[in-house]
Design an enzyme around this catalytic site. Sequence first.
Site, PDB file in Angstrom:
ATOM      1  N   GLU A  79     -42.094 -37.486  -9.631  1.00 21.66           N
ATOM      2  CA  GLU A  79     -42.818 -36.248  -9.309  1.00 21.66           C
ATOM      3  C   GLU A  79     -41.863 -35.062  -9.260  1.00 21.66           C
ATOM      4  O   GLU A  79     -40.632 -35.232  -9.256  1.00 21.66           O
ATOM      5  CB  GLU A  79     -43.548 -36.397  -7.974  1.00 21.66           C
ATOM      6  CG  GLU A  79     -42.619 -36.622  -6.803  1.00 21.66           C
ATOM      7  CD  GLU A  79     -42.992 -35.802  -5.573  1.00 21.66           C
ATOM      8  OE1 GLU A  79     -43.314 -34.604  -5.720  1.00 21.66           O
ATOM      9  OE2 GLU A  79     -42.941 -36.371  -4.464  1.00 21.66           O
ATOM     10  N   LYS A 108     -47.077 -25.435  -6.485  1.00 20.16           N
ATOM     11  CA  LYS A 108     -47.249 -26.846  -6.122  1.00 20.16           C
ATOM     12  C   LYS A 108     -48.558 -27.308  -6.755  1.00 20.16           C
ATOM     13  O   LYS A 108     -49.622 -26.820  -6.387  1.00 20.16           O
ATOM     14  CB  LYS A 108     -47.284 -26.954  -4.590  1.00 20.16           C
ATOM     15  CG  LYS A 108     -47.543 -28.316  -4.028  1.00 20.16           C
ATOM     16  CD  LYS A 108     -47.481 -28.266  -2.504  1.00 20.16           C
ATOM     17  CE  LYS A 108     -48.107 -29.484  -1.880  1.00 20.16           C
ATOM     18  NZ  LYS A 108     -48.189 -29.393  -0.413  1.00 20.16           N
ATOM     19  N   ASP A 145     -57.622 -31.679   7.097  1.00 22.13           N
ATOM     20  CA  ASP A 145     -56.457 -31.519   6.231  1.00 22.13           C
ATOM     21  C   ASP A 145     -56.059 -32.924   5.780  1.00 22.13           C
ATOM     22  O   ASP A 145     -55.292 -33.620   6.432  1.00 22.13           O
ATOM     23  CB  ASP A 145     -55.298 -30.817   6.959  1.00 22.13           C
ATOM     24  CG  ASP A 145     -54.166 -30.477   5.990  1.00 22.13           C
ATOM     25  OD1 ASP A 145     -54.174 -31.002   4.857  1.00 22.13           O
ATOM     26  OD2 ASP A 145     -53.277 -29.700   6.358  1.00 22.13           O
ATOM     27  N   ALA A 160     -54.921 -34.585  -1.157  1.00 18.00           N
ATOM     28  CA  ALA A 160     -55.512 -35.088  -2.414  1.00 18.00           C
ATOM     29  C   ALA A 160     -54.758 -36.326  -2.904  1.00 18.00           C
ATOM     30  O   ALA A 160     -55.273 -37.061  -3.755  1.00 18.00           O
ATOM     31  CB  ALA A 160     -55.492 -34.000  -3.478  1.00 18.00           C
ATOM     32  N   LYS A 179     -45.509 -38.743   4.374  1.00 16.23           N
ATOM     33  CA  LYS A 179     -44.721 -37.634   4.919  1.00 16.23           C
ATOM     34  C   LYS A 179     -44.621 -37.786   6.434  1.00 16.23           C
ATOM     35  O   LYS A 179     -45.589 -38.168   7.097  1.00 16.23           O
ATOM     36  CB  LYS A 179     -45.404 -36.291   4.606  1.00 16.23           C
ATOM     37  CG  LYS A 179     -45.337 -35.900   3.156  1.00 16.23           C
ATOM     38  CD  LYS A 179     -45.369 -34.388   2.990  1.00 16.23           C
ATOM     39  CE  LYS A 179     -46.754 -33.824   2.840  1.00 16.23           C
ATOM     40  NZ  LYS A 179     -46.746 -32.404   2.402  1.00 16.23           N
TER      41      LYS A 179
HETATM   42  N1  PSU Z   1     -43.044 -35.747   1.072  1.00 17.81           N
HETATM   43  C1  PSU Z   1     -42.151 -34.904   1.630  1.00 17.81           C
HETATM   44  N2  PSU Z   1     -42.158 -33.617   1.240  1.00 17.81           N
HETATM   45  C2  PSU Z   1     -43.055 -33.139   0.309  1.00 17.81           C
HETATM   46  C3  PSU Z   1     -43.986 -34.035  -0.289  1.00 17.81           C
HETATM   47  C4  PSU Z   1     -43.948 -35.325   0.146  1.00 17.81           C
HETATM   48  O1  PSU Z   1     -41.358 -35.309   2.485  1.00 17.81           O
HETATM   49  O2  PSU Z   1     -43.011 -31.944  -0.018  1.00 17.81           O
HETATM   50  C5  PSU Z   1     -44.978 -33.501  -1.304  1.00 17.81           C
HETATM   51  C6  PSU Z   1     -45.431 -34.578  -2.297  1.00 17.81           C
HETATM   52  O3  PSU Z   1     -45.375 -34.040  -3.599  1.00 17.81           O
HETATM   53  C7  PSU Z   1     -46.852 -34.852  -1.885  1.00 17.81           C
HETATM   54  C8  PSU Z   1     -47.293 -33.517  -1.362  1.00 17.81           C
HETATM   55  O4  PSU Z   1     -47.664 -35.268  -2.958  1.00 17.81           O
HETATM   56  O5  PSU Z   1     -46.165 -33.057  -0.640  1.00 17.81           O
HETATM   57  C9  PSU Z   1     -48.540 -33.616  -0.527  1.00 17.81           C
HETATM   58  O6  PSU Z   1     -48.957 -32.336  -0.159  1.00 17.81           O
HETATM   59  P1  PSU Z   1     -50.380 -32.102   0.540  1.00 17.81           P
HETATM   60  O7  PSU Z   1     -50.263 -32.749   1.884  1.00 17.81           O
HETATM   61  O8  PSU Z   1     -50.520 -30.607   0.634  1.00 17.81           O
HETATM   62  O9  PSU Z   1     -51.385 -32.753  -0.333  1.00 17.81           O
HETATM   63 MN    MN Z   2     -52.360 -30.788   2.902  1.00 16.90          MN
END
Ligand code: PSU
Ligand code: MN
Length: 295
Positions: free
Chosen positions: A26, A87, A137, A140, A158
């Site tokens: 990614e 993003k 929240d 996706a 995360k």
């Molecule tokens: N894990 C981290 N930092 C990040 C991400 C994951 O420690 O920035 C990124 C990944 O690309 C993941 C995205 O798919 O954040 C998810 O964001 P959101 O929760 O807004 O869907």
């Molecule tokens: Mn989010």
Amino acid sequence: MTIFNFTKSIDVTNAVVSSSPLVALESTVITHGLPRPQNLQLARDMERAVRDEGATPATIAFLDGQLHVGLSNAELERLANEEDAIKVGPRDFANVIVNGGNGGTTVAGTMLACKHANIKVFATGGFGGVHRESSFDISADLQALATIPMIVVCAGAKAILDLPATLEYLETMGVPVVGHGTNEFPAFYSRESGLDVSVMLDTPQEIVDFAKAHWNAGLQSAVLVTNPVPMAEAISKSEMEPWIEKASTPFLLGRLNELSKGKSMRANLSLLLNNARLAAQIARAWRTSERRKVA
Ligand code: PSU
Ligand code: MN
């Protein structure tokens, strides 16, 4: 499936032609996850880790509105230094395409690209899930894991998420959570979480056999492989949790790095490389078992 226009790098084209193993990587981690210059260094190190294990890396990103599956050195460098990179999750594809934008794909965005490019194995750091104390929240990434059949290697979700809620969601959506050599769901910076995975598997071959059995049973969901951060860089849950509670979201990763005096960044880099290696081993085992099927 509809025809979707994307650009393959020379290396990826060669790997497809020769049916050699591919690992998707990614790029939100490059555009948004890590500061410069560590982001470019990490992107290169992950590609090397995949190659060292005998597979070809396919870093996925948007440049000038075009989806790239595999980036040249110059393209990787450009992405890492892009000021206005977006993003890109699945809902952002059309926006980036019609506006000719640049962007790093999230876990979900990368999985959507893999569906078009027919890549079966993907390495990332952490996936998005259900947030703490904020209703609705929900990343996706969970939707993509529920609907795109491929193997996703990560070190857990995360760090800032509600982990029990995230695991419940995955269970609801029929996503198996494999612990690589562990029964405990790893928590990104920490090897422990107090939560269970749905199945423990030890080897790349077992992971491939499991994934095939899952899809043969008629499911379309991903197989999520959780690979604990290497021992040397792991941070215990009890040490990590107060830092997570202190750091508030927009500045979170930078703040965690300050509070932990660089420890969280070292863990982050280590687990990313560790996942790239495991994903490459799985991609090789996958390729071997596909060859056996044809023979
Ligand atoms: N894990 C981290 N930092 C990040 C991400 C994951 O420690 O920035 C990124 C990944 O690309 C993941 C995205 O798919 O954040 C998810 O964001 P959101 O929760 O807004 O869907
Ligand atoms: Mn989010």
